[in-house]
Design a protein around this motif. Structure first.
Motif, mmCIF file in Angstrom:
data_model
loop_
_atom_site.group_PDB
_atom_site.id
_atom_site.type_symbol
_atom_site.label_atom_id
_atom_site.label_comp_id
_atom_site.label_asym_id
_atom_site.label_seq_id
_atom_site.Cartn_x
_atom_site.Cartn_y
_atom_site.Cartn_z
ATOM 1 N N MET A 8 -71.730 -39.747 44.901
ATOM 2 C CA MET A 8 -71.844 -38.943 45.847
ATOM 3 C C MET A 8 -70.546 -39.498 46.861
ATOM 4 S SD MET A 8 -74.734 -40.352 48.280
ATOM 5 C CE MET A 8 -74.546 -38.594 50.013
ATOM 6 N N THR A 9 -70.391 -38.345 47.037
ATOM 7 C CA THR A 9 -68.948 -38.970 48.800
ATOM 8 C C THR A 9 -69.694 -39.791 49.429
ATOM 9 O OG1 THR A 9 -67.839 -36.627 48.567
ATOM 10 C CG2 THR A 9 -67.606 -38.025 50.079
ATOM 11 N N ARG A 63 -67.288 -39.209 53.816
ATOM 12 C CA ARG A 63 -67.516 -38.121 53.885
ATOM 13 C C ARG A 63 -67.168 -38.099 55.547
ATOM 14 N NH1 ARG A 63 -72.833 -38.645 54.808
ATOM 15 N NH2 ARG A 63 -73.253 -39.472 53.000
ATOM 16 N N SER A 64 -66.681 -39.077 55.596
ATOM 17 C CA SER A 64 -66.424 -39.018 57.389
ATOM 18 C C SER A 64 -64.767 -37.885 57.632
ATOM 19 C CB SER A 64 -66.619 -39.700 58.771
ATOM 20 O OG SER A 64 -67.894 -40.016 59.332
ATOM 21 N N VAL A 65 -64.045 -38.891 56.614
ATOM 22 C CA VAL A 65 -62.630 -38.225 56.564
ATOM 23 C C VAL A 65 -62.642 -36.979 56.063
ATOM 24 C CG1 VAL A 65 -60.425 -39.175 55.680
ATOM 25 C CG2 VAL A 65 -62.008 -40.608 56.794
ATOM 26 N N THR A 66 -63.594 -37.167 55.144
ATOM 27 C CA THR A 66 -63.295 -35.509 54.606
ATOM 28 C C THR A 66 -63.779 -34.351 55.148
ATOM 29 O OG1 THR A 66 -63.635 -36.465 52.093
ATOM 30 C CG2 THR A 66 -63.740 -34.070 52.552
ATOM 31 N N MET A 67 -64.943 -34.627 56.218
ATOM 32 C CA MET A 67 -65.244 -33.559 57.240
ATOM 33 C C MET A 67 -64.141 -33.155 58.388
ATOM 34 S SD MET A 67 -67.891 -32.183 55.793
ATOM 35 C CE MET A 67 -68.273 -31.455 57.034
ATOM 36 N N GLY A 115 -72.633 -31.710 43.657
ATOM 37 C CA GLY A 115 -73.227 -32.735 43.146
ATOM 38 C C GLY A 115 -74.327 -32.733 43.581
ATOM 39 N N CYS A 116 -74.511 -33.919 45.054
ATOM 40 C CA CYS A 116 -76.052 -34.313 45.489
ATOM 41 C C CYS A 116 -75.677 -33.010 46.983
ATOM 42 C CB CYS A 116 -76.221 -35.204 45.759
ATOM 43 S SG CYS A 116 -75.607 -35.633 47.501
#
Length: 405
Positions: A231-232, A237-241, A258-259
Motif C-alpha cells: 500500500m502507499t 500518500r500525503s505527498v501524493t494527495m 490495491g487496498c
C-alpha cells in the motif's frame, strides 16, 4: 426565453404555501406528488392529481409528453437540497422550470436545535449507505441528517456506539412544522426510542475512550486500512494527495488501487468527488471495498480490470494516480490522452524499471520528478533506530490546455 411550464413547489408539514405557489398550483393542469402532499393541499389542486409512477423514472417520459402544459410537482421543503430538483434539472431546461422552495428540513432542524446552520454538517442518509457517517466521526462535529424511515435513528445509534461514539447526543425531530411535531433525545448508547418515519436526525458527536477519530485531511494512519503490506504508506500518500489536488466534484482514476487508500483519501478530501479504482486482484478489491465502508466512502467504485484496456469505457478523469503497472506498454500515454485539460497525473515507482518509465515521461512531457525517502523509528533490540522504507520516485504533471504529444 421559453416560459416556464413546470413548477416545482416545496412545502412543509403544515401545508402552508406562498401566494405564488398557491396561484401556480391552482392554474396547473397536472399535479404530481405523494398522497401526503395531496392531503395537505386539499382543494388547492384543481387539475389532475397524479401520484408518482413506479418505477419513478417513468415520470421523465410523462413530463416530456406534457411539455408546454402548466404542470406542478409537489415536494418536501427545499427540492434543491437533496431533493428532486437535481434529478429534474437533468431532464428539463432551466428556463422551462420554476422552483418555489419552502424551508428545508435542515433549516427547520437547526432552528429547533439552536445550531447555526453554517457550522453544521448536512448529510442525507435517505436511501444511502449509513457508512457515509464513518467519514465524519470527529469530536464536537454537529450533523443534521435526512433519514430513510423510523428505523434509521436506531441503526445510526448502534453504528455510533460500535465506533466508540456512544456518548454522542442524538435528537430525532419528527413532522417539523406539523401538528404531530415531536422531539426526542438520548445518547447513542442509550437510544431506545421508536420514531415516526418522517423525521430528521441531529447528532452532536462525543467520543468515548475507545473511539477512533480520523481527520479528513489526507494522511490517514496505515493502521486505518486493512491491507496486505502493498500500500502507499502514510507519508508518501500525503505527498501524493498534495500533488493530486482533490477538488469538489472531480473524478479520480486510481490505477492499481490495491487496498483503496488513494481513492478513499481523495473522496474524503473534497466534497462531491468520485473515484474509480482499477484492481484485478480479487482479495485486494475486497479489502478496498471493506476499507471504503469503514472510512466513510461507500461511493468508491471498484473495477475488476487492468490498465490500459480497462480504461476504455470509463469517463474521462480530472486526476489520475498510477500506483501499479507502470511498465505496461502505453499505460502512461493512454492515461495522458484521457486526462482532462488542467487535470493532474501522479505516478509512483519503487522499482528501477518503473523509475525508468517515469524518467522518460519527465524528459518527454516535463512536470515534477522527486524522490521520497522515509524512515521511521523502530525497536532495535532494547534500543531504537531508524528503519527505512524503499525509496519512492514520484512524477507529477498538470496537463496543459492543449494536446500532449
Amino acid at each position: 426565453m421559453t416560459a416556464a411550464w413546470l413548477t416545482l413547489i416545496g412545502m412543509g408539514a403544515d401545508g402552508v404555501l406562498s401566494p405564488a405557489a398557491r396561484d401556480t398550483l391552482a392554474q396547473a393542469k397536472v399535479v404530481y406528488g405523494g398522497a401526503r402532499h395531496f392531503e395537505l393541499c386539499g382543494a388547492g389542486i384543481t387539475g389532475e392529481a397524479r401520484q408518482w409512477p413506479s418505477p419513478f423514472t417513468l415520470v421523465y417520459s410523462d413530463l416530456a409528453a406534457l411539455k408546454g402544459t402548466p404542470t406542478a410537482i409537489l415536494a418536501t421543503g427545499d427540492p434543491q437540497w437533496y431533493g428532486i430538483g437535481s434529478a429534474l434539472a437533468a431532464h428539463v431546461p432551466p428556463e422551462e422550470m420554476l422552483v418555489l422552495p419552502s424551508p428545508s428540513a435542515f433549516q427547520l432542524a437547526s432552528a429547533r436545535m439552536h445550531w447555526p446552520l453554517q457550522t453544521v454538517t448536512c448529510l442525507s442518509l435517505h436511501g444511502r449507505a449509513l457508512e457515509t457517517l464513518n467519514g465524519y466521526l470527529q469530536a464536537g462535529r454537529k450533523i443534521l441528517a435526512l433519514t430513510s424511515n423510523g428505523d434509521t435513528p436506531g441503526q445510526v445509534a448502534r453504528r455510533l456506539d460500535d465506533a466508540g461514539f456512544g456518548p454522542s447526543r442524538m435528537t430525532v425531530l419528527e413532522h417539523m412544522g406539523g401538528a404531530q411535531e415531536r422531539l426526542c433525545s438520548a445518547t447513542a448508547a442509550e437510544w431506545r426510542e421508536a420514531c415516526a418515519d418522517f423525521n430528521t436526525l441531529a447528532i452532536e458527536l462525543l467520543p468515548g475512550p475507545d473511539a477512533k477519530a480520523f481527520a479528513r485531511v489526507p494522511g490517514l494512519p496505515d493502521s486505518a486500512f486493512r491491507h496486505d503490506g502493498k500500500m502507499t504508506k502514510r507519508e508518501v500518500r500525503s505527498v501524493t494527495m498534495s500533488a493530486l489536488q482533490p477538488m469538489p466534484g472531480q473524478l479520480l482514476w486510481d490505477v492499481g488501487a490495491g487496498c483503496g487508500s488513494i481513492g478513499i483519501e481523495w473522496l474524503r478530501a473534497a466534497e462531491q468527488t468520485s473515484a474509480i479504482g482499477l484492481e484485478p486482484h480479487t482479495e485486494r478489491r475486497a479489502m478496498a471495498a471493506e476499507n471504503a465502508l469503514a472510512l466513510g466512502t461507500p461511493a468508491l467504485k471498484l473495477v475488476d480490470a487492468t490498465a490500459p484496456d480497462g480504461l476504455t469505457n470509463l469517463p474521462d478523469p480530472d486526476a489520475i494516480f498510477i500506483g501499479g503497472g507502470l511498465t505496461t506498454p502505453a499505460l502512461v500515454a493512454t492515461c495522458l490522452s484521457r486526462l482532462k485539460p488542467g487535470g493532474r497525473l501522479v505516478a509512483n515507482a519503487v522499482t528501477l524499471e518503473g523509475e525508468a518509465v517515469l524518467l522518460s515521461a519527465h524528459q518527454t512531457h516535463g512536470g515534477d520528478l522527486i524522490r521520497l525517502t522515509i524512515q521511521r523509528a523502530d525497536k532495535v533490540g532494547g534500543l531504537t533506530g531508524w528503519r527505512p522504507f524503499m525509496p519512492v520516485t514520484q512524477w507529477s504533471l498538470t496537463k496543459p490546455h492543449g494536446d500532449i504529444a
